[in-house]
Design an enzyme around this catalytic site. Sequence first.
Site, short mmCIF file in Angstrom:
data_model
loop_
_atom_site.label_atom_id
_atom_site.label_comp_id
_atom_site.label_asym_id
_atom_site.label_seq_id
_atom_site.Cartn_x
_atom_site.Cartn_y
_atom_site.Cartn_z
N ARG A 1 0.82 -1.23 0.00
CA ARG A 1 0.00 0.00 0.00
C ARG A 1 0.85 1.28 0.00
NH1 ARG A 1 -3.17 -3.42 -1.04
NH2 ARG A 1 -5.32 -3.63 -0.33
N SER B 1 -11.40 -1.32 1.53
CA SER B 1 -10.88 -1.50 2.89
C SER B 1 -10.67 -0.13 3.53
CB SER B 1 -9.53 -2.23 2.87
OG SER B 1 -9.67 -3.50 2.31
N GLU C 1 -6.47 3.47 5.11
CA GLU C 1 -6.08 3.35 3.70
C GLU C 1 -6.83 4.46 2.92
OE1 GLU C 1 -6.00 -0.64 2.08
OE2 GLU C 1 -7.22 0.07 0.41
N1 EPU Z 1 -11.42 -11.62 8.83
C1 EPU Z 1 -12.17 -11.82 9.97
N2 EPU Z 1 -13.26 -11.03 10.15
C2 EPU Z 1 -13.65 -10.08 9.27
C3 EPU Z 1 -12.87 -9.89 8.12
C4 EPU Z 1 -11.76 -10.67 7.91
O1 EPU Z 1 -11.85 -12.65 10.80
O2 EPU Z 1 -14.65 -9.40 9.53
C5 EPU Z 1 -10.24 -12.47 8.61
C6 EPU Z 1 -10.48 -13.40 7.40
O3 EPU Z 1 -11.11 -14.57 7.79
C7 EPU Z 1 -9.09 -13.63 6.90
C8 EPU Z 1 -8.33 -12.34 7.26
O4 EPU Z 1 -9.14 -11.66 8.22
O5 EPU Z 1 -8.48 -14.69 7.60
C9 EPU Z 1 -8.07 -11.45 6.06
O6 EPU Z 1 -9.30 -11.07 5.44
P1 EPU Z 1 -9.47 -10.97 3.85
O7 EPU Z 1 -9.04 -12.23 3.22
O8 EPU Z 1 -10.84 -10.47 3.58
O9 EPU Z 1 -8.42 -9.92 3.38
P2 EPU Z 1 -8.10 -8.49 3.90
O10 EPU Z 1 -6.72 -8.53 4.44
O11 EPU Z 1 -9.16 -7.94 4.80
C10 EPU Z 1 -7.00 -7.55 1.71
C11 EPU Z 1 -7.04 -6.21 1.03
C12 EPU Z 1 -8.20 -6.13 0.06
C13 EPU Z 1 -8.08 -7.27 -0.95
C14 EPU Z 1 -8.15 -8.59 -0.17
C15 EPU Z 1 -8.09 -9.82 -1.04
C16 EPU Z 1 -6.09 -4.66 2.65
C17 EPU Z 1 -6.33 -3.57 3.66
N3 EPU Z 1 -7.17 -5.15 2.03
O12 EPU Z 1 -8.16 -7.62 2.55
O13 EPU Z 1 -8.09 -4.92 -0.64
O14 EPU Z 1 -9.11 -7.23 -1.91
O15 EPU Z 1 -7.02 -8.62 0.76
O16 EPU Z 1 -6.82 -10.19 -1.31
O17 EPU Z 1 -4.95 -5.00 2.42
C18 EPU Z 1 -8.84 -2.66 -0.63
O18 EPU Z 1 -7.67 -2.36 -0.40
O19 EPU Z 1 -9.74 -1.80 -0.75
C19 EPU Z 1 -9.19 -4.06 -0.73
C20 EPU Z 1 -10.43 -4.45 -0.88
#
Ligand code: EPU
Length: 297
Positions: free
Chosen positions: A155, A206, A276
């Site tokens: 990021r 996000s 972000e």
């Molecule tokens: N999780 C929870 N509870 C929740 C949400 C998530 O326990 O309410 C856990 C999930 O089970 C998982 C972990 O947190 O084990 C990560 O969640 P997720 O796979 O949804 O990925 P993320 O880290 O929240 C990131 C990016 C997204 C991108 C996704 C998919 C960031 C801040 N966000 O989300 O990017 O699409 O990975 O790879 O890095 C964006 O930047 O706008 C965005 C959507």
Amino acid sequence: MAVEICENFDIKNLTTFKTGGLIERVCFPKNIEEFFSIKPPYKVFGNLSNTLVSSSGYDGTIVLTSKMDNITSVGTSITAGCGVKGPKLSQFAASKGLSGLEFMIGFPGSVGGEIFMNASANGQCISDCVKSVTLFCPEKGVFKLSRDEMEFEYRKSICQRKNFIVLEVEFELSEDDTEKINDRMKKNLEFRKSHQPSLSLPNCGSIFKNPEGDSAGRLLDEVGAKSMNVGGAKVWENHANFIVNPGGGSSLDILKLMCMMKDKVREKFEINLYPEVLYLGNRNEEEENLCKILYQK
Ligand code: EPU
């Protein structure tokens, strides 16, 4: 052609969060020549898909590059204007039998914004297939940086540190079977649809960056963020790192909600979540204070 300029423009419907007020001047250049005809000072944005715009608007000029969306290819290289959106980029690459940009099929943002913050999903980031970026800043004019010179991290890019504006990006991709590329795009889109709110539910992607080695969504879920709401804005019930704004919440509602989320995580885990989402526009005293709390490093 003269650049399109709108004065006292109500920006709300151009933002994916559906917040915002009157912007003194909004310029919509269609190409680099038109971009250079705009008199500074101004702030540059792509598709306002990662920006919370103040409900009391902004007294100044903004440039929206969403119409600078020319795209060409030579061999395995694609050159895209800063306004090209994720789906157009992915589909163009697929139509040329070029792989590397499949993960961008569901991205609401434009190439300029995605380079600025090194957008990523499903283990891939936009920097993976960047060859060079054409940039602009008033002190240096137009110049090109290679991928290594762009200082890409999670990021992050040099553009944030130096206020560089992305004009055009050259991607180096690899040849692959179009059917396989389409299949990967389909899977990425399905993942997005099942894990993230669609834009019919106003949101900004996000809200917080993931802290190193952890997930903002998981931390926020653990502190009960999914039941939080302020005014018309609430945390999405399926993922705690998204705020959705179906009730037309104001920027103040959203800033308050972001602060509540951040506070709870700091109280329980002593982790400082950093947004972000960018903030654009006027701030009253309360908004100024909330922004200070949210954006302090
Ligand atoms: N999780 C929870 N509870 C929740 C949400 C998530 O326990 O309410 C856990 C999930 O089970 C998982 C972990 O947190 O084990 C990560 O969640 P997720 O796979 O949804 O990925 P993320 O880290 O929240 C990131 C990016 C997204 C991108 C996704 C998919 C960031 C801040 N966000 O989300 O990017 O699409 O990975 O790879 O890095 C964006 O930047 O706008 C965005 C959507």
